[in-house]
Motif scaffolding. Sequence first.
Motif, PDB file in Angstrom:
ATOM      1  N   LYS A 283      -0.973 124.276  52.579  1.00  0.00           N
ATOM      2  CA  LYS A 283      -0.359 122.948  52.654  1.00  0.00           C
ATOM      3  C   LYS A 283      -0.138 122.467  54.079  1.00  0.00           C
ATOM      4  O   LYS A 283       0.271 121.326  54.288  1.00  0.00           O
ATOM      5  CB  LYS A 283       0.973 122.922  51.889  1.00  0.00           C
ATOM      6  CG  LYS A 283       0.781 123.016  50.399  1.00  0.00           C
ATOM      7  CD  LYS A 283      -0.029 121.826  49.922  1.00  0.00           C
ATOM      8  CE  LYS A 283      -0.393 121.887  48.482  1.00  0.00           C
ATOM      9  NZ  LYS A 283      -1.297 120.816  48.086  1.00  0.00           N
TER      10      LYS A 283
ATOM     11  N   GLN B 268       4.833 122.120  46.428  1.00  0.00           N
ATOM     12  CA  GLN B 268       3.729 121.285  45.993  1.00  0.00           C
ATOM     13  C   GLN B 268       2.571 122.184  45.579  1.00  0.00           C
ATOM     14  O   GLN B 268       2.106 123.003  46.359  1.00  0.00           O
ATOM     15  CB  GLN B 268       3.292 120.357  47.118  1.00  0.00           C
ATOM     16  CG  GLN B 268       2.280 119.329  46.700  1.00  0.00           C
ATOM     17  CD  GLN B 268       1.965 118.358  47.825  1.00  0.00           C
ATOM     18  OE1 GLN B 268       2.323 118.586  48.975  1.00  0.00           O
ATOM     19  NE2 GLN B 268       1.290 117.283  47.487  1.00  0.00           N
TER      20      GLN B 268
ATOM     21  N   ARG C  21      -1.355 123.098  44.278  1.00  0.00           N
ATOM     22  CA  ARG C  21      -2.649 122.763  44.875  1.00  0.00           C
ATOM     23  C   ARG C  21      -3.211 121.447  44.349  1.00  0.00           C
ATOM     24  O   ARG C  21      -3.988 120.788  45.020  1.00  0.00           O
ATOM     25  CB  ARG C  21      -3.654 123.892  44.622  1.00  0.00           C
ATOM     26  CG  ARG C  21      -3.285 125.161  45.372  1.00  0.00           C
ATOM     27  CD  ARG C  21      -4.216 126.299  45.004  1.00  0.00           C
ATOM     28  NE  ARG C  21      -3.675 127.569  45.413  1.00  0.00           N
ATOM     29  CZ  ARG C  21      -4.044 128.219  46.513  1.00  0.00           C
ATOM     30  NH1 ARG C  21      -4.946 127.727  47.301  1.00  0.00           N
ATOM     31  NH2 ARG C  21      -3.499 129.375  46.801  1.00  0.00           N
TER      32      ARG C  21
ATOM     33  N   ASN D  88      -1.437 118.895  43.932  1.00  0.00           N
ATOM     34  CA  ASN D  88      -0.507 117.924  44.513  1.00  0.00           C
ATOM     35  C   ASN D  88       0.633 117.484  43.594  1.00  0.00           C
ATOM     36  O   ASN D  88       1.314 116.517  43.897  1.00  0.00           O
ATOM     37  CB  ASN D  88      -1.246 116.705  45.083  1.00  0.00           C
ATOM     38  CG  ASN D  88      -2.081 117.091  46.273  1.00  0.00           C
ATOM     39  OD1 ASN D  88      -1.710 117.971  47.043  1.00  0.00           O
ATOM     40  ND2 ASN D  88      -3.227 116.463  46.416  1.00  0.00           N
TER      41      ASN D  88
END
Length: 131
Positions: free
Chosen positions: A85, A103, A105, A107
């Motif tokens: 990230k 968060q 992967r 998103n």
Amino acid sequence: MVTQEVPHLSRCLEEAHSLGEFSTTYKEVFNINNMKKSEVSGVMAKADIKPKSIHHAKKWSDDVENLYRFQQAGYRDEFEYKQVKQVDMVECWPETGFVKKLQRRDNTFYYYDKQRECEDEEVHKVKVYVY
């Protein structure tokens, strides 16, 4: 956790780093307050670091709780999260030091409570990576 100097985040999981090599045991952590910002950047810049070994947690602890949260979000640990990230700091609850928000992967975000979320029957599923 390797972060900039933020006193209330001191209980967050720290990545072990010593003289360019990672420690051989999970319990050895470096106190971020003793590190210079250049050293913190050096730790984060080393993107090709892979774990040397792995074992499963036997009993619950604050570190196991944070590892559980990272692994729920799809990461090995805080170090991998920061690599993927491209962040310097993970948001933690100031009262407990547990991870507050991650968060994934794809998103989407995972939000976590201040209290323990890793139940006793889930502890043995948490993987502890040694660098």
